[in-house]
Design an enzyme around this catalytic site. Structure first.
Site, PDB file in Angstrom:
ATOM      1  NE  ARG A 150      -3.689  -2.089   2.729  1.00 59.99           N
ATOM      2  CZ  ARG A 150      -3.492  -3.257   3.363  1.00 59.99           C
ATOM      3  NH1 ARG A 150      -2.321  -3.504   3.947  1.00 59.99           N
ATOM      4  NH2 ARG A 150      -4.455  -4.156   3.416  1.00 59.99           N
ATOM      5  CE  LYS A 181      -6.752  -0.526   4.351  1.00 60.81           C
ATOM      6  NZ  LYS A 181      -7.998  -0.733   3.564  1.00 60.81           N
ATOM      7  CG  HIS A 250      -4.764   0.701  -3.571  1.00 61.17           C
ATOM      8  ND1 HIS A 250      -4.053   0.562  -2.395  1.00 61.17           N
ATOM      9  CD2 HIS A 250      -5.804  -0.176  -3.476  1.00 61.17           C
ATOM     10  CE1 HIS A 250      -4.640  -0.330  -1.628  1.00 61.17           C
ATOM     11  NE2 HIS A 250      -5.690  -0.810  -2.260  1.00 61.17           N
ATOM     12  NE  ARG A 253      -3.160  -3.618  -1.173  1.00 60.87           N
ATOM     13  CZ  ARG A 253      -2.710  -4.494  -0.275  1.00 60.87           C
ATOM     14  NH1 ARG A 253      -1.415  -4.759  -0.211  1.00 60.87           N
ATOM     15  NH2 ARG A 253      -3.542  -5.121   0.527  1.00 60.87           N
ATOM     16  CG  HIS A 276      -6.804  -8.731   1.417  1.00 57.35           C
ATOM     17  ND1 HIS A 276      -7.066  -9.076   0.093  1.00 57.35           N
ATOM     18  CD2 HIS A 276      -6.497  -7.391   1.385  1.00 57.35           C
ATOM     19  CE1 HIS A 276      -6.908  -8.009  -0.670  1.00 57.35           C
ATOM     20  NE2 HIS A 276      -6.579  -6.984   0.071  1.00 57.35           N
ATOM     21  CE1 TYR A 285      -6.857  -6.934  -6.831  1.00 52.59           C
ATOM     22  CE2 TYR A 285      -7.159  -7.960  -4.690  1.00 52.59           C
ATOM     23  CZ  TYR A 285      -6.843  -6.862  -5.455  1.00 52.59           C
ATOM     24  OH  TYR A 285      -6.513  -5.675  -4.843  1.00 52.59           O
TER      25      TYR A 285
END
Length: 306
Positions: A150, A181, A250, A253, A276, A285
């Site tokens: 990120r 995150k 992004h 990414r 994630h 994806y």
């Protein structure tokens, strides 16, 4: 269409008391005209509209093909009007309370094609205005695309591992360690091209870094690079490299994830590399991968020709 008195008085209230802008008042007027036309067609008295009837009106909007955002806007206008009518004692309930528009489908993440991503990562201008910053920019692109970082993870990297570092690169182990995150740490492999670009940047970094600055990537004044600078630098570099779309961090990414999935098909591995928390976040994806396969089919299969 001449609006019913209840709706006309509500609009007057919105204009005078709420001081809504002319544009917003136009939206409210259009929304109420549409509601009144639907009520007339269904032979429903506006003051006696019940919850079930309100739901049918919302369903009718959906059947007419309105986008979820447009439906949500209309329901908001109608809800506001009936809230005011309730305060005036003209209706006993607001039939639009709790009524929500269908959820809009989440847009698919935008990713570059493999060739375009590789072209951007490999881009090297013939005569760089500043060779030091050129080495930095190439290393940043390689890390964004080669490690799927990120923007905040990239700008948060330090040049050396420490207890205070949010992230760092271990060139001996060829790994990137980041704080993602939710304060979750993860490690991502570092490819050969990214490692070489990073070594080239580290060789010239002392020429520009400010004294005592821990950041791996710094701006022209020697301090940690800002996210806005990263975005502007990448956008300009993509244009110079001939990329077919506006490129932001992004997107690289997304490209990292999409291209990995196309090659490996290992959704769990891509989930781990991206950091994630839930596999459902990564599953988006697979839709990009399906689109890629569909394009190949359309271009190559003899029975796909329209």
């Amino acid at each position: 269409m001449e609006l019913a008195q209840d709706f006309t008085e509500f609009l007057q209230h919105a204009r005078v008391q709420q001081r809504l802008s002319p544009r917003t008042l136009r939206i409210y007027t259009d929304g109420l005209e549409r509601l009144q036309a639907m009520l007339v067609e269904a032979a429903i008295d506006a003051r006696n509209l019940n919850i079930a009837q309100a739901r049918r009106l919302a369903a009718l909007l959906h059947r007419e093909g309105l986008a979820p955002k447009s439906i949500a806007l209309l329901l908001s206008v109608w809800r506001s009007a009936y809230r005011w009518l309730g305060l005036q004692g003209r209706v006993t309930l607001n039939p639009f309370d709790g009524l929500r528009a269908p959820k809009a489908p989440k847009p698919l993440p935008k990713a570059l094609g493999v060739d375009d991503a590789v072209q951007l990562a490999a881009y090297a201008p013939e005569a760089a205005a500043d060779p030091v910053l050129e080495a930095r920019d190439r290393a940043m692109v390689e890390l964004l695309y080669g490690a799927g970082l990120r923007a905040s993870e990239l700008t948060g990297l330090d040049a050396q591992a420490s207890g205070q570092a949010a992230g760092w690169v271990d060139l001996q182990a060829n790994e990137v360690h980041v704080l993602g995150k939710g304060g979750k740490r993860r490690s991502t492999p570092l490819g050969k091209a990214a490692a070489e670009a990073l070594r080239a940047w580290l060789a010239v970094r002392p020429q520009v870094v400010a004294a005592g600055e821990a950041a791996l990537f710094v701006g022209s004044r020697g301090h940690r690079i800002a996210g806005s600078t990263l975005r502007a630098t990448l956008s300009a570099r993509a244009v110079a490299a001939g990329s077919p779309a506006h490129v932001h961090p992004h997107m690289l990414r997304h490209s990292f994830a999409s291209h990995l999935l196309q090659s490996s098909g290992d959704l769990r591995a891509v989930q781990e590399l991206l950091g994630h928390a839930h596999i459902t976040t990564t599953q988006v994806y697979t839709q990009l991968d399906h689109q890629h396969l569909a394009r190949i089919y359309d271009a190559a299969h003899p029975r796909a020709k329209k």
